[in-house]
Design a protein around this motif. Structure first.
Motif, PDB file in Angstrom:
ATOM      1  N   LEU A 113       0.836  -1.200   0.000  1.00 53.31           N
ATOM      2  CA  LEU A 113       0.000   0.000   0.000  1.00 53.31           C
ATOM      3  C   LEU A 113       0.873   1.253   0.000  1.00 53.31           C
ATOM      4  N   GLU A 114       1.901   1.256   0.820  1.00 55.43           N
ATOM      5  CA  GLU A 114       2.804   2.412   0.881  1.00 55.43           C
ATOM      6  C   GLU A 114       3.489   2.636  -0.462  1.00 55.43           C
ATOM      7  N   ARG A 115       3.892   1.534  -1.104  1.00 59.00           N
ATOM      8  CA  ARG A 115       4.542   1.644  -2.408  1.00 59.00           C
ATOM      9  C   ARG A 115       3.574   2.195  -3.450  1.00 59.00           C
ATOM     10  N   ALA A 116       2.332   1.716  -3.413  1.00 57.54           N
ATOM     11  CA  ALA A 116       1.329   2.186  -4.367  1.00 57.54           C
ATOM     12  C   ALA A 116       1.068   3.678  -4.190  1.00 57.54           C
ATOM     13  N   VAL A 117       0.937   4.114  -2.951  1.00 53.24           N
ATOM     14  CA  VAL A 117       0.689   5.532  -2.676  1.00 53.24           C
ATOM     15  C   VAL A 117       1.854   6.381  -3.175  1.00 53.24           C
ATOM     16  N   GLY A 118       3.074   5.906  -2.959  1.00 50.86           N
ATOM     17  CA  GLY A 118       4.243   6.651  -3.413  1.00 50.86           C
ATOM     18  C   GLY A 118       4.273   6.827  -4.918  1.00 50.86           C
ATOM     19  N   VAL A 119       3.949   5.757  -5.641  1.00 51.32           N
ATOM     20  CA  VAL A 119       3.940   5.815  -7.108  1.00 51.32           C
ATOM     21  C   VAL A 119       2.847   6.754  -7.605  1.00 51.32           C
ATOM     22  N   LEU A 120       1.650   6.622  -7.054  1.00 50.78           N
ATOM     23  CA  LEU A 120       0.510   7.404  -7.532  1.00 50.78           C
ATOM     24  C   LEU A 120       0.606   8.873  -7.134  1.00 50.78           C
ATOM     25  N   ALA A 121       1.215   9.144  -5.989  1.00 50.56           N
ATOM     26  CA  ALA A 121       1.339  10.534  -5.536  1.00 50.56           C
ATOM     27  C   ALA A 121       2.232  11.342  -6.468  1.00 50.56           C
ATOM     28  N   LYS A 122       3.167  10.672  -7.141  1.00 54.02           N
ATOM     29  CA  LYS A 122       4.099  11.368  -8.034  1.00 54.02           C
ATOM     30  C   LYS A 122       3.592  11.442  -9.472  1.00 54.02           C
ATOM     31  N   ALA A 123       2.499  10.750  -9.773  1.00 56.49           N
ATOM     32  CA  ALA A 123       2.021  10.673 -11.154  1.00 56.49           C
ATOM     33  C   ALA A 123       1.423  11.999 -11.614  1.00 56.49           C
ATOM     34  N   ARG A 124       1.678  12.340 -12.865  1.00 50.99           N
ATOM     35  CA  ARG A 124       1.069  13.538 -13.452  1.00 50.99           C
ATOM     36  C   ARG A 124      -0.443  13.372 -13.505  1.00 50.99           C
ATOM     37  N   VAL A 125      -0.882  12.247 -14.050  1.00 48.60           N
ATOM     38  CA  VAL A 125      -2.302  11.897 -14.122  1.00 48.60           C
ATOM     39  C   VAL A 125      -2.435  10.431 -13.719  1.00 48.60           C
ATOM     40  N   ILE A 126      -3.468  10.122 -12.948  1.00 45.42           N
ATOM     41  CA  ILE A 126      -3.744   8.734 -12.575  1.00 45.42           C
ATOM     42  C   ILE A 126      -4.841   8.200 -13.490  1.00 45.42           C
ATOM     43  N   HIS A 127      -4.576   7.085 -14.128  1.00 38.26           N
ATOM     44  CA  HIS A 127      -5.558   6.427 -14.989  1.00 38.26           C
ATOM     45  C   HIS A 127      -6.108   5.218 -14.237  1.00 38.26           C
ATOM     46  N   VAL A 128      -7.417   5.041 -14.279  1.00 35.13           N
ATOM     47  CA  VAL A 128      -8.071   3.953 -13.552  1.00 35.13           C
ATOM     48  C   VAL A 128      -8.813   3.075 -14.552  1.00 35.13           C
ATOM     49  N   MET A 129      -8.563   1.771 -14.474  1.00 37.77           N
ATOM     50  CA  MET A 129      -9.187   0.834 -15.408  1.00 37.77           C
ATOM     51  C   MET A 129      -9.770  -0.342 -14.634  1.00 37.77           C
ATOM     52  N   GLY A 130     -11.042  -0.635 -14.862  1.00 38.53           N
ATOM     53  CA  GLY A 130     -11.691  -1.778 -14.230  1.00 38.53           C
ATOM     54  C   GLY A 130     -12.957  -2.117 -14.992  1.00 38.53           C
ATOM     55  N   MET A 131     -13.087  -3.349 -15.430  1.00 40.05           N
ATOM     56  CA  MET A 131     -14.231  -3.771 -16.233  1.00 40.05           C
ATOM     57  C   MET A 131     -15.103  -4.740 -15.440  1.00 40.05           C
ATOM     58  N   ARG A 132     -16.311  -4.939 -15.953  1.00 40.25           N
ATOM     59  CA  ARG A 132     -17.258  -5.887 -15.364  1.00 40.25           C
ATOM     60  C   ARG A 132     -17.448  -5.597 -13.868  1.00 40.25           C
ATOM     61  N   ARG A 133     -17.273  -6.598 -13.023  1.00 41.92           N
ATOM     62  CA  ARG A 133     -17.529  -6.421 -11.593  1.00 41.92           C
ATOM     63  C   ARG A 133     -16.627  -5.351 -10.981  1.00 41.92           C
ATOM     64  N   ALA A 134     -15.440  -5.179 -11.525  1.00 41.15           N
ATOM     65  CA  ALA A 134     -14.495  -4.205 -10.985  1.00 41.15           C
ATOM     66  C   ALA A 134     -14.844  -2.769 -11.365  1.00 41.15           C
ATOM     67  N   PHE A 135     -15.797  -2.589 -12.284  1.00 37.75           N
ATOM     68  CA  PHE A 135     -16.102  -1.229 -12.744  1.00 37.75           C
ATOM     69  C   PHE A 135     -16.632  -0.355 -11.606  1.00 37.75           C
ATOM     70  N   ALA A 136     -17.436  -0.942 -10.713  1.00 35.16           N
ATOM     71  CA  ALA A 136     -17.979  -0.158  -9.598  1.00 35.16           C
ATOM     72  C   ALA A 136     -16.856   0.400  -8.731  1.00 35.16           C
ATOM     73  N   VAL A 137     -15.822  -0.395  -8.522  1.00 34.46           N
ATOM     74  CA  VAL A 137     -14.676   0.049  -7.721  1.00 34.46           C
ATOM     75  C   VAL A 137     -13.908   1.138  -8.470  1.00 34.46           C
ATOM     76  N   ALA A 138     -13.706   0.928  -9.771  1.00 32.82           N
ATOM     77  CA  ALA A 138     -12.984   1.910 -10.580  1.00 32.82           C
ATOM     78  C   ALA A 138     -13.723   3.245 -10.612  1.00 32.82           C
ATOM     79  N   ALA A 139     -15.045   3.191 -10.775  1.00 34.14           N
ATOM     80  CA  ALA A 139     -15.834   4.420 -10.838  1.00 34.14           C
ATOM     81  C   ALA A 139     -15.807   5.159  -9.500  1.00 34.14           C
ATOM     82  N   HIS A 140     -15.922   4.414  -8.402  1.00 35.96           N
ATOM     83  CA  HIS A 140     -15.911   5.043  -7.078  1.00 35.96           C
ATOM     84  C   HIS A 140     -14.551   5.688  -6.796  1.00 35.96           C
ATOM     85  N   MET A 141     -13.486   4.992  -7.153  1.00 38.83           N
ATOM     86  CA  MET A 141     -12.153   5.539  -6.928  1.00 38.83           C
ATOM     87  C   MET A 141     -11.932   6.799  -7.766  1.00 38.83           C
ATOM     88  N   THR A 142     -12.396   6.769  -9.008  1.00 39.94           N
ATOM     89  CA  THR A 142     -12.269   7.938  -9.881  1.00 39.94           C
ATOM     90  C   THR A 142     -13.035   9.126  -9.306  1.00 39.94           C
TER      91      THR A 142
END
Length: 264
Positions: free
Chosen positions: A126-155
């Protein structure tokens, strides 16, 4: 020629072709048999390099086996990470036979999923993920089918927190992968038995050296070895139906943590 529908059938087809294959095709055959489950996460270029052939030879060999191309072979191996789940019609039949309160069962399963997530989630990942995403210019989120609800909520959360974000939803079958550029990062959300669209999108990002954070429900996940971080939270099942309690909680955890880190 029929297309092999299992790994066993694929191996049988390779053995049927025998040692009379041309040299380059034999090299492909030997590597495919030796690589095993690694093929689920091995690109065409990596396969070709390991087999000491050109990528075009890999494609020709796959077609010789009855596939349309290498990606179809990969799907066969990816399906092996977890057996295919029953059709929804079968699940509904089991639901009717079960009796009892569905709401009570789902609530208890949600509680168990949330409690299990406390042990399942690796804080270092989790710490590694936060470090990578915090430095990103833009965060892209991808999730299909059952995962789409999670992707949409996170976005939604990223948007409200002022974090530049793009949701890749494949509406009208449009591929927005070209919008991911150097300096960006991708969150790929996929649960077993995994979405080929999400895995293909993540692999395309990895091929371009874009950091990828995988969000899933099993550690036996394709591309796990290549991702910057793997966030894993399994969900409890109720009569062959799985909820999203732990996944949505982790989505909020990740979004809030990244938002706070970007402020710093």
């Amino acid at each position: 020629m029929t297309t092999p529908d299992s790994i066993a059938a694929l191996h049988a087809r390779i053995h049927d072709l025998g040692p009379d294959l041309p040299e380059r095709m034999l090299q492909c055959a030997n590597y495919m048999l030796a690589a095993g489950d690694r093929l689920a996460v091995t690109t065409t270029a990596e396969f070709a390099a390991a087999a000491n052939v050109q990528p075009s030879a890999v494609i020709r060999f796959c077609k010789m086996l009855g596939f349309s191309g290498y990606s179809e072979v990969q799907r066969l191996y990816r399906a092996g990470f977890e057996p295919q789940r029953p059709a929804y019609s079968e699940r509904l039949g089991a639901l009717k036979e079960g009796g009892g309160s569905i709401h009570t069962e789902l609530t208890h399963a949600a509680i168990q999923s949330l409690e299990g997530a406390l042990d399942a989630l690796d804080p270092a990942q989790l710490e590694r993920a936060v470090g990578v995403l915090a430095k990103a210019r833009v965060i892209h989120v991808m999730g299909m089918r059952r995962a789409f609800a999670v992707a949409a909520h996170m976005t939604y959360l990223f948007e409200k927190l002022g974090v530049p974000v793009v949701l890749h939803d494949r509406v009208a079958a449009l591929d927005a992968g070209g919008a991911i550029v150097a300096g960006d990062a991708l969150i790929a959300i996929s649960f077993a038995p995994f979405s080929n669209e999400t895995l293909d999108g993540a692999q395309a990002a990895l091929d371009r050296a874009i950091p990828v954070v995988l969000f899933t429900d099993t550690r036996l996940t394709p591309l796990g070895a290549k991702a910057e971080a793997v966030l894993c939270v399994p969900e409890q099942e109720v009569r062959q139906f799985r909820g999203l309690s732990a996944a949505l909680t982790l989505a909020m955890t990740l979004a809030l943590s990244v938002g706070a880190a970007r402020v710093d």
